[in-house]
Write a protein that holds these residues in place. Structure first.
Motif, PDB file in Angstrom:
ATOM      1  N   SER A   1       0.842  -1.193   0.000  1.00  0.00           N
ATOM      2  CA  SER A   1       0.000   0.000   0.000  1.00  0.00           C
ATOM      3  C   SER A   1       0.878   1.243   0.000  1.00  0.00           C
ATOM      4  O   SER A   1       1.938   1.261   0.611  1.00  0.00           O
ATOM      5  CB  SER A   1      -0.910   0.006   1.232  1.00  0.00           C
ATOM      6  N   GLY A   2       0.435   2.257  -0.708  1.00  0.00           N
ATOM      7  CA  GLY A   2       1.158   3.516  -0.698  1.00  0.00           C
ATOM      8  C   GLY A   2       1.633   3.979  -2.055  1.00  0.00           C
ATOM      9  O   GLY A   2       2.309   4.994  -2.165  1.00  0.00           O
ATOM     10  N   GLY A   3       1.332   3.256  -3.112  1.00  0.00           N
ATOM     11  CA  GLY A   3       1.655   3.707  -4.454  1.00  0.00           C
ATOM     12  C   GLY A   3       3.084   3.425  -4.888  1.00  0.00           C
ATOM     13  O   GLY A   3       3.769   2.559  -4.338  1.00  0.00           O
ATOM     14  N   PHE A   4       3.530   4.196  -5.872  1.00  0.00           N
ATOM     15  CA  PHE A   4       4.819   3.984  -6.529  1.00  0.00           C
ATOM     16  C   PHE A   4       5.991   4.036  -5.557  1.00  0.00           C
ATOM     17  O   PHE A   4       6.882   3.189  -5.600  1.00  0.00           O
ATOM     18  CB  PHE A   4       4.993   5.043  -7.634  1.00  0.00           C
TER      19      PHE A   4
ATOM     20  N   LEU B   1       9.174  -4.958   9.244  1.00  0.00           N
ATOM     21  CA  LEU B   1       9.855  -3.657   9.314  1.00  0.00           C
ATOM     22  C   LEU B   1       9.062  -2.521   8.675  1.00  0.00           C
ATOM     23  O   LEU B   1       9.278  -1.358   9.014  1.00  0.00           O
ATOM     24  CB  LEU B   1      11.230  -3.745   8.636  1.00  0.00           C
ATOM     25  N   SER B   2       8.175  -2.838   7.749  1.00  0.00           N
ATOM     26  CA  SER B   2       7.471  -1.789   7.013  1.00  0.00           C
ATOM     27  C   SER B   2       5.963  -1.960   7.138  1.00  0.00           C
ATOM     28  O   SER B   2       5.454  -3.082   7.103  1.00  0.00           O
ATOM     29  CB  SER B   2       7.870  -1.833   5.536  1.00  0.00           C
ATOM     30  N   SER B   3       5.277  -0.851   7.220  1.00  0.00           N
ATOM     31  CA  SER B   3       3.818  -0.900   7.264  1.00  0.00           C
ATOM     32  C   SER B   3       3.213  -0.941   5.862  1.00  0.00           C
ATOM     33  O   SER B   3       2.007  -1.135   5.709  1.00  0.00           O
ATOM     34  CB  SER B   3       3.283   0.323   8.012  1.00  0.00           C
ATOM     35  N   HIS B   4       4.036  -0.782   4.828  1.00  0.00           N
ATOM     36  CA  HIS B   4       3.525  -0.779   3.457  1.00  0.00           C
ATOM     37  C   HIS B   4       3.315  -2.182   2.897  1.00  0.00           C
ATOM     38  O   HIS B   4       2.480  -2.377   2.028  1.00  0.00           O
ATOM     39  CB  HIS B   4       4.482  -0.017   2.533  1.00  0.00           C
ATOM     40  N   LEU B   5       4.073  -3.168   3.384  1.00  0.00           N
ATOM     41  CA  LEU B   5       3.952  -4.541   2.898  1.00  0.00           C
ATOM     42  C   LEU B   5       3.120  -5.360   3.873  1.00  0.00           C
ATOM     43  O   LEU B   5       3.350  -5.322   5.077  1.00  0.00           O
ATOM     44  CB  LEU B   5       5.342  -5.185   2.739  1.00  0.00           C
ATOM     45  N   THR B   6       2.148  -6.087   3.331  1.00  0.00           N
ATOM     46  CA  THR B   6       1.310  -6.962   4.144  1.00  0.00           C
ATOM     47  C   THR B   6       1.306  -8.348   3.521  1.00  0.00           C
ATOM     48  O   THR B   6       0.980  -8.501   2.343  1.00  0.00           O
ATOM     49  CB  THR B   6      -0.138  -6.431   4.222  1.00  0.00           C
TER      50      THR B   6
END
Length: 129
Positions: free
Chosen positions: A33-36, A87-92
């Motif tokens: 999530s979060g685009g490019f 480590l990242s909230s963008h990857l699920t």
């Protein structure tokens, strides 16, 4: 003008970001999530984790990798994807057993295919210069 090494690094970074985009498109349990810029961030973070933790894990598990003819490397890449997820909230990633392992396998195949295609263009571009 960029040095050839820096240009090569940026090209492969973009290739890995594209590989993550294709992998998340194919695999329903893995989302970014979060685009490019999130794809760029995840590919950078995965590269760093792979270089540091991945190298250590591959050295430690070298006998198992040799016994399984390299198939255990998929498990290591799945573990690395889970570390990046932590480590990242963008990857699920939904689950380790299926999603992370399939994600590691698809990511490996897609990145190799993309590197072959892009590598052919980069080689032909440098041959013309």
């Amino acid at each position: 003008m960029l040095s050839p090494m820096l240009r090569w690094l940026i090209i492969w970074w973009l290739v890995m970001a594209a590989a993550f985009a294709i992998t998340t498109w194919i695999l329903s349990g893995m989302t970014i999530s979060g685009g490019f810029f999130a794809y760029l961030w995840i590919s950078l973070l995965f590269g760093i984790v792979n270089a540091i933790v991945g190298t250590f894990l591959r050295i430690i598990t070298l006998p198992i990798i040799l016994l399984t003819l390299g198939l255990f490397a998929i498990i290591i890449n799945a573990v690395l994807l889970e570390i990046v997820d932590a480590l990242s909230s963008h990857l699920t990633i939904d689950s380790f057993f299926w999603t992370a392992i399939w994600g590691a396998l698809i990511l490996a195949i897609v990145s190799v295919c993309l590197q072959m295609v892009v590598g052919a263009f980069v080689r032909s571009d440098t041959a013309q210069s």
